[in-house]
Design a protein around this motif. Structure first.
Motif, mmCIF file in Angstrom:
data_model
loop_
_atom_site.group_PDB
_atom_site.id
_atom_site.type_symbol
_atom_site.label_atom_id
_atom_site.label_comp_id
_atom_site.label_asym_id
_atom_site.label_seq_id
_atom_site.Cartn_x
_atom_site.Cartn_y
_atom_site.Cartn_z
ATOM 1 N N GLN A 166 2.948 14.061 3.392
ATOM 2 C CA GLN A 166 1.745 14.586 4.040
ATOM 3 C C GLN A 166 1.379 13.749 5.264
ATOM 4 O O GLN A 166 0.452 14.076 5.991
ATOM 5 N N VAL B 140 0.883 -1.161 0.000
ATOM 6 C CA VAL B 140 0.000 0.000 0.000
ATOM 7 C C VAL B 140 0.918 1.207 0.000
ATOM 8 O O VAL B 140 1.744 1.379 0.877
ATOM 9 N N THR B 141 0.796 2.004 -1.057
ATOM 10 C CA THR B 141 1.849 3.003 -1.281
ATOM 11 C C THR B 141 1.325 4.429 -1.280
ATOM 12 O O THR B 141 0.150 4.670 -1.528
ATOM 13 N N LEU B 142 2.217 5.354 -1.010
ATOM 14 C CA LEU B 142 1.949 6.788 -1.040
ATOM 15 C C LEU B 142 0.838 7.191 -0.070
ATOM 16 O O LEU B 142 -0.044 7.976 -0.410
ATOM 17 N N ARG C 270 -4.864 7.661 0.185
ATOM 18 C CA ARG C 270 -3.943 8.131 -0.853
ATOM 19 C C ARG C 270 -4.643 9.202 -1.674
ATOM 20 O O ARG C 270 -5.709 8.987 -2.235
ATOM 21 N N ASP C 271 -4.025 10.375 -1.746
ATOM 22 C CA ASP C 271 -4.611 11.459 -2.513
ATOM 23 C C ASP C 271 -4.043 11.422 -3.922
ATOM 24 O O ASP C 271 -2.934 11.881 -4.162
ATOM 25 N N GLY C 272 -4.809 10.848 -4.823
ATOM 26 C CA GLY C 272 -4.349 10.734 -6.202
ATOM 27 C C GLY C 272 -4.786 11.923 -7.030
ATOM 28 O O GLY C 272 -5.360 12.881 -6.516
ATOM 29 N N ASP C 273 -4.508 11.838 -8.318
ATOM 30 C CA ASP C 273 -4.822 12.945 -9.218
ATOM 31 C C ASP C 273 -6.317 13.137 -9.393
ATOM 32 O O ASP C 273 -6.801 14.253 -9.484
ATOM 33 N N THR C 274 -7.047 12.038 -9.455
ATOM 34 C CA THR C 274 -8.460 12.163 -9.770
ATOM 35 C C THR C 274 -9.352 11.774 -8.605
ATOM 36 O O THR C 274 -10.539 12.034 -8.624
ATOM 37 N N ALA C 275 -8.772 11.122 -7.587
ATOM 38 C CA ALA C 275 -9.594 10.672 -6.476
ATOM 39 C C ALA C 275 -8.756 10.538 -5.215
ATOM 40 O O ALA C 275 -7.536 10.476 -5.263
ATOM 41 N N SER C 276 -9.456 10.505 -4.100
ATOM 42 C CA SER C 276 -8.819 10.213 -2.834
ATOM 43 C C SER C 276 -9.272 8.814 -2.432
ATOM 44 O O SER C 276 -10.458 8.581 -2.254
ATOM 45 N N ASP C 277 -8.342 7.877 -2.357
ATOM 46 C CA ASP C 277 -8.696 6.469 -2.171
ATOM 47 C C ASP C 277 -8.333 5.981 -0.772
ATOM 48 O O ASP C 277 -7.352 6.421 -0.192
ATOM 49 N N THR C 278 -9.126 5.048 -0.286
ATOM 50 C CA THR C 278 -8.734 4.317 0.915
ATOM 51 C C THR C 278 -8.277 2.936 0.460
ATOM 52 O O THR C 278 -8.966 2.264 -0.311
ATOM 53 N N ILE C 279 -7.099 2.551 0.909
ATOM 54 C CA ILE C 279 -6.504 1.308 0.438
ATOM 55 C C ILE C 279 -6.073 0.504 1.653
ATOM 56 O O ILE C 279 -5.535 1.077 2.607
#
Ligand SMILES: Cc1cc2nc3c(=O)[nH]c(=O)nc-3n(C[C@H](O)[C@H](O)[C@H](O)COP(=O)(O)OP(=O)(O)OC[C@H]3O[C@@H](n4cnc5c(N)ncnc54)[C@H](O)[C@@H]3O)c2cc1C
Ligand SMILES: Nc1ncnc2c1ncn2[C@@H]1O[C@H](COP(=O)(O)O)[C@@H](O)[C@H]1O
Lengths: 260, 318
Positions: free
Chosen positions: A180, A141-143, A158-167
């Motif tokens: 962060q 589980v990265t970043l 993880r705050d990605g370019d298009t979404a904020s994901d829970t992993i």
């Protein structure tokens, strides 16, 4: 739980960073270096997990003699032990080879949780964590910008370019954290003194059963053909806005250069 | 001619500009074969054909998108085993780099990340990278296995070369091992209506000097049709979302025009914008290091300069 933080020793970004003319590799010997700032967030994450439960934190670094400083900094922050993999044959290794060395060392350390920074501040490829996960057959589980460890489950945001994901994934696992994720602590005076007595092991390639021809410059799978220093930018026009004409001059510049 | 695999970057079949760039680059190296993962391949087809994909390999196994990147790397490995490409090109974003990393280990191949240009060379592709905060340019090549290259946005100008590619469905089998990191929730980011940061031709960024009010920065950006960026100080203060951070731990951008307002120009910020074609700064401190980089600088208060400039631009444009 055994937590291992992979921490890299890098040339200081605020000093003069350069390449070795003889083989186009990053000059790590002739310049000031330090624990990659982005790996401090990884150390902090490990220490936070440890403080919330029962864990032992080891700092692992692969690098030349001076890289011992990276281990030392981790110990000063509060890690319990250090491992420094050092071998002349390692010089010139690329990410693929570095991931091999780290994987062998991590297997030997029987790590439950491996924590990485988001990328080294010199190479900044951000690929070593995924490579290590691939080699060890562990989930990654990265970043993570926010990390929670809940029993055997590790969850990140993880705050990605298009979404904020829970992993999430289950231990044993590979984790990488972004800048962060937390605010890394400064070593306290007590921490600095205590670090001197903490155990640091030095391993060679032989200790990890890696043959020298698997790593290093001669077996790197990428080759730098040419290095060029970027020409300095030519001095620009600077105007003062004292008389309030700054905006008009700025727009005139943009217009002349066809940005409008 | 040899096949060059291009992993398509898309959202529900809407192909991103970076894919057009990758296809353009792939044509320099061989025949582009597009690998499309997920739903929407028919929607993507016209765009893939426009930029010269000779074939589209479609992978629709739902497991490919439920889990993190590991299944995608397995899928690409299986496609590569069949197609035997001479190179594999992937977009240089967080996901792309991780897929590439895993693939490099699987295929015993060298990996080059963050290429800003790729050319055909004697023994395979030669890449250009910008390193050490943009202070050096490095030319490199892969010397072992199938070159895997992740390519940054704006590395090439998309050139159309109409083809009508066939879609070939490809069945992949995903191991249990690759299904161990689950995405349990996904909150899409709200669209701003502005161009995407890494693809924008013009970017206006604000820093600590905004004092928390990004209004003037956004208004100036909108007058120019620009994207908005931010320094880490502004992001850390909670003034602007992290997704818009420019710099070492944010986005690396290389627009035609970069405007830095209230940003001092720390090395980590420079790392993300130094290769911009034209740089403009507004800063009230004439000693600010950002002025070392600029083509044009205004020493002044951004709260005065930006609104006045916005008004002037709007006037000239109408
Ligand atoms: C590992 C690491 C990674 C980092 N990654 C990044 C990164 O990705 N991106 C990044 O940006 N930083 C990054 N940083 C932080 C970086 O070092 C700086 O702290 C940061 O860029 C400063 O942001 P700033 O220029 O907005 O703030 P400051 O340095 O505080 O500068 C504010 C500027 O605004 C000017 N100003 C104030 N008021 C006004 C006004 N009214 N009008 C005009 N000008 C005004 C001031 O003169 C000053 O020059 C990183 C640091 C580390 C250690
Ligand atoms: N030589 C090394 N020793 C220890 N850890 C490393 C080394 N190189 C990379 N890492 C780890 O891998 C992460 C990503 O590195 P990179 O892929 O080089 O950007 C870093 O933040 C470190 O946690």
């Amino acid at each position: 739980m055994k937590i291992v933080v992979c921490a890299k020793f890098v040339p200081d970004a605020t000093a003069d960073r350069r390449f070795r003319p003889e083989d186009n590799t990053v000059d790590r010997a002739g310049v000031d270096g330090l624990l990659s700032e982005l790996d401090e967030y990884a150390v902090e994450t490990a220490l936070t997990v440890k403080e919330a439960g029962d864990a032992e934190v080891t700092v692992l670094t692969v690098g030349p003699e001076q890289a011992a400083d990276a281990v030392k900094k981790g110990l000063q922050m509060g890690a319990d032990a250090g491992v420094h993999v050092i071998d002349d044959a390692i010089h010139g290794s690329d990410a693929v080879a570095t991931s091999l060395i780290l994987s062998k060392a991590l297997a030997k350390l029987e790590a439950d949780l491996v924590v990485f920074g988001m990328g080294s501040t010199d190479g900044s490829m951000g690929v070593v964590p995924a490579m290590v996960s691939e080699r060890l057959g562990l989930p990654a589980v990265t970043l993570g910008s926010e990390v929670t460890v809940d029993g055997q489950t590790v969850r990140i945001r993880r705050d990605g370019d298009t979404a904020s994901d829970t992993i999430e994934g289950t231990l044993p696992l590979v984790l990488s954290v972004s800048d962060q994720a937390n605010e890394p602590r400064y070593p306290s005076f007590k921490g600095i003194m205590a670090a001197k007595k903490k155990p640091v092991q030095t391993w060679s390639l032989a200790d990890l059963e890696i043959s020298p021809d698997q790593v290093g410059g001669s077996s790197a799978w990428t080759e730098v053909v040419e290095v060029t220093a970027r020409p300095p930018r030519s001095a620009g026009t600077i105007v003062a806005d004292e008389d309030g004409s700054g905006a008009a001059q700025l727009v005139e510049f943009l217009s002349t250069n066809k940005f409008l | 001619m040899s096949n060059v695999l291009v992993l398509v970057d898309h959202t529900a079949g809407k192909v991103r500009k970076t894919t057009a760039e990758l296809l353009t680059i792939a044509r320099r190296l061989g025949e582009p074969v597009a690998v499309f993962i997920g739903e929407g391949v028919q929607d993507a087809l016209p765009a893939l054909g426009q930029y010269g994909a000779t074939k589209v390999v479609a992978l629709t196994n739902p497991e490919l998108t439920q889990f993190l990147v590991a299944p995608k790397a397995e899928a690409l490995q299986q496609v590569a085993a069949k197609i035997e490409p001479s190179a594999i090109l992937i977009s240089s974003n967080a996901e792309g780099k991780e897929i590439a990393a895993r693939l490099a280990v699987k295929l015993d191949s060298g990996l080059i990340t963050d290429a800003v240009d790729v050319a055909a060379g004697d023994g395979g592709p030669v890449t250009t990278q910008s390193v050490f905060a943009g202070n050096y340019t490095v030319q490199a090549k892969v010397t072992h296995g199938t070159p895997i290259i992740t390519v940054k946005p704006n590395a090439a100008t998309p050139e159309a070369a109409e083809t009508s590619p066939e879609v070939e469905e490809f069945d992949v089998s995903i191991s249990d091992l690759a299904k161990t990191a689950r995405i349990t929730e996904s909150k899409p980011r709200e669209a701003t209506g502005r161009p995407e940061l890494t693809e924008a031709a013009i970017i206006v960024s604000g820093g600590r000097g905004t004092g928390g009010d990004f209004g003037p920065v956004e208004a100036f950006a909108d007058s120019l049709g620009a994207a908005v960026g931010a320094s880490r100080a502004a992001v850390d203060s909670g003034w602007y979302p992290h997704a818009y951070q420019v710099g070492q731990t944010g986005k690396t951008v290389s627009p035609q025009l970069y405007v830095a307002a209230g940003i001092s120009g720390a090395i980590q910020h420079r790392a993300g914008m130094q290769t911009s074609k034209t740089i403009v700064a507004i800063n009230k401190d004439e000693e600010a290091p950002i002025f070392e980089l600029v083509d044009f600088g205004v020493v002044g208060d951004l709260h005065k300069v930006l609104p006045a400039a916005t008004e002037e631009v709007t006037k000239r444009k109408s």
